[in-house]
Scaffold this motif. Sequence first.
Motif, PDB file in Angstrom:
ATOM      1  N   GLU A  89       0.849  -1.184   0.000  1.00  0.00           N
ATOM      2  CA  GLU A  89       0.000   0.000   0.000  1.00  0.00           C
ATOM      3  C   GLU A  89       0.891   1.242   0.000  1.00  0.00           C
ATOM      4  OE1 GLU A  89      -3.027  -0.198   2.990  1.00  0.00           O
ATOM      5  OE2 GLU A  89      -3.524  -2.283   2.529  1.00  0.00           O
ATOM      6  N   PRO A  90       0.362   2.409  -0.350  1.00  0.00           N
ATOM      7  CA  PRO A  90       1.198   3.618  -0.417  1.00  0.00           C
ATOM      8  C   PRO A  90       1.949   3.870   0.882  1.00  0.00           C
ATOM      9  CG  PRO A  90      -0.918   4.027  -1.451  1.00  0.00           C
ATOM     10  CD  PRO A  90      -1.026   2.673  -0.804  1.00  0.00           C
ATOM     11  N   MET A  91       3.221   4.239   0.754  1.00  0.00           N
ATOM     12  CA  MET A  91       4.058   4.491   1.927  1.00  0.00           C
ATOM     13  C   MET A  91       3.534   5.671   2.750  1.00  0.00           C
ATOM     14  SD  MET A  91       7.934   3.971   0.418  1.00  0.00           S
ATOM     15  CE  MET A  91       8.631   4.513   1.991  1.00  0.00           C
ATOM     16  N   ILE A  92       3.762   5.593   4.057  1.00  0.00           N
ATOM     17  CA  ILE A  92       3.417   6.670   4.980  1.00  0.00           C
ATOM     18  C   ILE A  92       4.705   7.082   5.681  1.00  0.00           C
ATOM     19  CG2 ILE A  92       1.986   7.372   6.929  1.00  0.00           C
ATOM     20  CD1 ILE A  92       0.145   4.989   6.261  1.00  0.00           C
ATOM     21  N   HIS A  93       5.362   8.124   5.177  1.00  0.00           N
ATOM     22  CA  HIS A  93       6.632   8.601   5.718  1.00  0.00           C
ATOM     23  C   HIS A  93       7.671   7.464   5.703  1.00  0.00           C
ATOM     24  CE1 HIS A  93       4.524  12.249   6.663  1.00  0.00           C
ATOM     25  NE2 HIS A  93       3.701  11.626   7.476  1.00  0.00           N
ATOM     26  N   MET A  94       8.022   6.914   6.870  1.00  0.00           N
ATOM     27  CA  MET A  94       9.028   5.856   6.954  1.00  0.00           C
ATOM     28  C   MET A  94       8.391   4.477   7.170  1.00  0.00           C
ATOM     29  SD  MET A  94      10.454   6.940  10.722  1.00  0.00           S
ATOM     30  CE  MET A  94      10.518   8.677  10.221  1.00  0.00           C
ATOM     31  N   VAL A  95       7.100   4.391   6.896  1.00  0.00           N
ATOM     32  CA  VAL A  95       6.352   3.147   7.120  1.00  0.00           C
ATOM     33  C   VAL A  95       5.908   2.572   5.785  1.00  0.00           C
ATOM     34  CG1 VAL A  95       4.288   2.154   8.182  1.00  0.00           C
ATOM     35  CG2 VAL A  95       5.583   3.927   9.386  1.00  0.00           C
ATOM     36  N   TYR A  96       5.995   1.238   5.697  1.00  0.00           N
ATOM     37  CA  TYR A  96       5.626   0.508   4.486  1.00  0.00           C
ATOM     38  C   TYR A  96       4.386  -0.343   4.784  1.00  0.00           C
ATOM     39  CZ  TYR A  96      10.541   1.570   3.296  1.00  0.00           C
ATOM     40  OH  TYR A  96      11.749   2.184   3.069  1.00  0.00           O
ATOM     41  N   PRO A  97       3.179   0.170   4.524  1.00  0.00           N
ATOM     42  CA  PRO A  97       1.975  -0.634   4.775  1.00  0.00           C
ATOM     43  C   PRO A  97       1.842  -1.741   3.733  1.00  0.00           C
ATOM     44  CG  PRO A  97       1.482   1.734   4.667  1.00  0.00           C
ATOM     45  CD  PRO A  97       2.844   1.531   4.098  1.00  0.00           C
ATOM     46  N   ARG A  98       1.242  -2.852   4.135  1.00  0.00           N
ATOM     47  CA  ARG A  98       1.064  -3.978   3.208  1.00  0.00           C
ATOM     48  C   ARG A  98      -0.221  -4.713   3.556  1.00  0.00           C
ATOM     49  NH1 ARG A  98       3.506  -7.125  -0.558  1.00  0.00           N
ATOM     50  NH2 ARG A  98       5.256  -5.673  -0.707  1.00  0.00           N
ATOM     51  N   GLY A  99      -0.946  -5.076   2.504  1.00  0.00           N
ATOM     52  CA  GLY A  99      -2.173  -5.844   2.670  1.00  0.00           C
ATOM     53  C   GLY A  99      -2.001  -7.265   2.169  1.00  0.00           C
ATOM     54  N   CYS A 100      -2.781  -8.179   2.729  1.00  0.00           N
ATOM     55  CA  CYS A 100      -2.794  -9.577   2.288  1.00  0.00           C
ATOM     56  C   CYS A 100      -4.210 -10.107   2.397  1.00  0.00           C
ATOM     57  CB  CYS A 100      -1.883 -10.451   3.153  1.00  0.00           C
ATOM     58  SG  CYS A 100      -0.117 -10.148   2.983  1.00  0.00           S
ATOM     59  N   ARG A 101      -4.509 -11.092   1.584  1.00  0.00           N
ATOM     60  CA  ARG A 101      -5.760 -11.819   1.760  1.00  0.00           C
ATOM     61  C   ARG A 101      -5.500 -13.300   1.591  1.00  0.00           C
ATOM     62  NH1 ARG A 101      -8.430  -8.631  -3.174  1.00  0.00           N
ATOM     63  NH2 ARG A 101      -7.204  -9.467  -4.907  1.00  0.00           N
ATOM     64  N   GLU A 143     -10.024  -2.652  -3.349  1.00  0.00           N
ATOM     65  CA  GLU A 143     -11.332  -2.549  -2.719  1.00  0.00           C
ATOM     66  C   GLU A 143     -11.406  -3.466  -1.499  1.00  0.00           C
ATOM     67  OE1 GLU A 143     -14.395  -3.356  -5.503  1.00  0.00           O
ATOM     68  OE2 GLU A 143     -13.995  -1.590  -6.754  1.00  0.00           O
ATOM     69  N   ASN A 144     -12.168  -3.029  -0.513  1.00  0.00           N
ATOM     70  CA  ASN A 144     -12.449  -3.841   0.678  1.00  0.00           C
ATOM     71  C   ASN A 144     -11.190  -4.272   1.418  1.00  0.00           C
ATOM     72  OD1 ASN A 144     -15.277  -3.796   0.073  1.00  0.00           O
ATOM     73  ND2 ASN A 144     -14.911  -5.409  -1.449  1.00  0.00           N
ATOM     74  N   GLU A 145     -10.192  -3.402   1.472  1.00  0.00           N
ATOM     75  CA  GLU A 145      -8.980  -3.712   2.231  1.00  0.00           C
ATOM     76  C   GLU A 145      -9.289  -3.726   3.722  1.00  0.00           C
ATOM     77  OE1 GLU A 145      -6.475  -0.508   1.033  1.00  0.00           O
ATOM     78  OE2 GLU A 145      -5.525  -1.657  -0.571  1.00  0.00           O
ATOM     79  N   LEU A 146      -8.592  -4.564   4.461  1.00  0.00           N
ATOM     80  CA  LEU A 146      -8.710  -4.551   5.916  1.00  0.00           C
ATOM     81  C   LEU A 146      -8.059  -3.262   6.421  1.00  0.00           C
ATOM     82  CD1 LEU A 146      -9.714  -6.408   8.238  1.00  0.00           C
ATOM     83  CD2 LEU A 146      -7.344  -7.184   8.458  1.00  0.00           C
ATOM     84  N   PRO A 147      -8.706  -2.557   7.346  1.00  0.00           N
ATOM     85  CA  PRO A 147      -8.096  -1.309   7.852  1.00  0.00           C
ATOM     86  C   PRO A 147      -6.711  -1.557   8.424  1.00  0.00           C
ATOM     87  CG  PRO A 147     -10.379  -1.486   8.569  1.00  0.00           C
ATOM     88  CD  PRO A 147     -10.035  -2.800   7.937  1.00  0.00           C
ATOM     89  N   LEU A 148      -5.862  -0.560   8.302  1.00  0.00           N
ATOM     90  CA  LEU A 148      -4.523  -0.675   8.858  1.00  0.00           C
ATOM     91  C   LEU A 148      -4.601  -0.817  10.376  1.00  0.00           C
ATOM     92  CD1 LEU A 148      -2.616   2.024   6.773  1.00  0.00           C
ATOM     93  CD2 LEU A 148      -2.494  -0.458   6.513  1.00  0.00           C
ATOM     94  N   PRO A 149      -3.699  -1.581  10.971  1.00  0.00           N
ATOM     95  CA  PRO A 149      -3.718  -1.768  12.425  1.00  0.00           C
ATOM     96  C   PRO A 149      -3.482  -0.459  13.159  1.00  0.00           C
ATOM     97  CG  PRO A 149      -1.707  -2.674  11.461  1.00  0.00           C
ATOM     98  CD  PRO A 149      -2.600  -2.322  10.321  1.00  0.00           C
ATOM     99  N   GLU A 150      -4.106  -0.358  14.334  1.00  0.00           N
ATOM    100  CA  GLU A 150      -4.072   0.884  15.096  1.00  0.00           C
ATOM    101  C   GLU A 150      -3.269   0.724  16.376  1.00  0.00           C
ATOM    102  OE1 GLU A 150      -8.239   1.067  15.562  1.00  0.00           O
ATOM    103  OE2 GLU A 150      -8.597   2.137  13.681  1.00  0.00           O
ATOM    104  N   GLY A 151      -3.062   1.850  17.067  1.00  0.00           N
ATOM    105  CA  GLY A 151      -2.416   1.800  18.361  1.00  0.00           C
ATOM    106  C   GLY A 151      -3.331   1.170  19.395  1.00  0.00           C
ATOM    107  N   LEU A 152      -2.757   0.395  20.307  1.00  0.00           N
ATOM    108  CA  LEU A 152      -3.545  -0.320  21.307  1.00  0.00           C
ATOM    109  C   LEU A 152      -3.166   0.139  22.709  1.00  0.00           C
ATOM    110  CD1 LEU A 152      -3.276  -3.934  19.813  1.00  0.00           C
ATOM    111  CD2 LEU A 152      -5.127  -2.270  19.485  1.00  0.00           C
ATOM    112  N   SER A 153      -4.119   0.021  23.616  1.00  0.00           N
ATOM    113  CA  SER A 153      -3.875   0.412  24.997  1.00  0.00           C
ATOM    114  C   SER A 153      -3.434  -0.790  25.820  1.00  0.00           C
ATOM    115  CB  SER A 153      -5.140   1.019  25.609  1.00  0.00           C
ATOM    116  OG  SER A 153      -6.200   0.078  25.576  1.00  0.00           O
ATOM    117  N   VAL A 154      -2.832  -0.523  26.965  1.00  0.00           N
ATOM    118  CA  VAL A 154      -2.382  -1.564  27.887  1.00  0.00           C
ATOM    119  C   VAL A 154      -3.573  -1.994  28.742  1.00  0.00           C
ATOM    120  CG1 VAL A 154      -0.873  -2.023  29.855  1.00  0.00           C
ATOM    121  CG2 VAL A 154      -0.039  -0.664  27.925  1.00  0.00           C
ATOM    122  N   PRO A 155      -3.749  -3.297  29.016  1.00  0.00           N
ATOM    123  CA  PRO A 155      -4.868  -3.752  29.846  1.00  0.00           C
ATOM    124  C   PRO A 155      -4.858  -3.076  31.210  1.00  0.00           C
ATOM    125  CG  PRO A 155      -3.744  -5.613  28.833  1.00  0.00           C
ATOM    126  CD  PRO A 155      -2.906  -4.413  28.563  1.00  0.00           C
TER     127      PRO A 155
END
Length: 273
Positions: A89-101, A143-155
Amino acid sequence: MDALQKSSGGCFSRSVRIRSSDTDMYRHLRMSRLSALLQEISIAHTEALGFPRETTLDRGLLWVITRLHIRLSRPILYDETIRLETWPEPMIHMVYPRGCRILDEKDECIGQSSALWTIIDGASRRIALPARTGILIPGIHLENELPLPEGLSVPDGGESACRTAAYSEIDLNGHVNNTRYFDWIDDLFDPQAHRKGLYREIQMNFLHEITPGAAVRLVWKTEKEAPAPENAGAAENTGAAALSACAPGARILRVCGFTEESQAAFAAEAVMR
């Protein structure tokens, strides 16, 4: 495992037959092995795009995955042949997003993943900027890509257990391989909990490396997630809300691994079956 093949629309694919060593006692593909397969095809595709190990590993540059999001409609079974398709997927600054199915033998989609990759300098362990490495990968949107993973909180509280990073869990990057965290989470549950497969969906954040022999404290909590409000916007669906959007009222598992310095090494949130 078949050779990497070019598919239509800029995707690359690989067929994989699930072996007994890939599965658990219920003949389900282990999440750690699925994660490894997704990462292997991602690296292979990156090399096919013109960035082989001579441009990365041999220069002291290491590919690392920082966030991962996987969704499965059903468990993947022993002796099943699946086809993995991947695309950058298009790069975001220094990040390389990638999708799979993930497709079954009837060519039906039974799973998706999205991931955020970056490159670090093996010596300094700091992010290597694309402008300096020269590794620039154009991406596409499907089309119908899974959303990019997000930041998560600590339990917030929960049960806890300790373990030590073993030599067999260390990879060529010199730290615990990220796929092993899935095994660590699996081991928190009684074997009967895995009978129908443990997760429908899971997000993982890889926050800090765990080195050989390090003591790790695992903290986890399982709770029922409240349905998202009907008027909640898409931008508000972050973390567990995004995971549970397709299954209101589902049980949500939150896990975090801490190093001896109480630094969070990884965090995960999963929708349980």
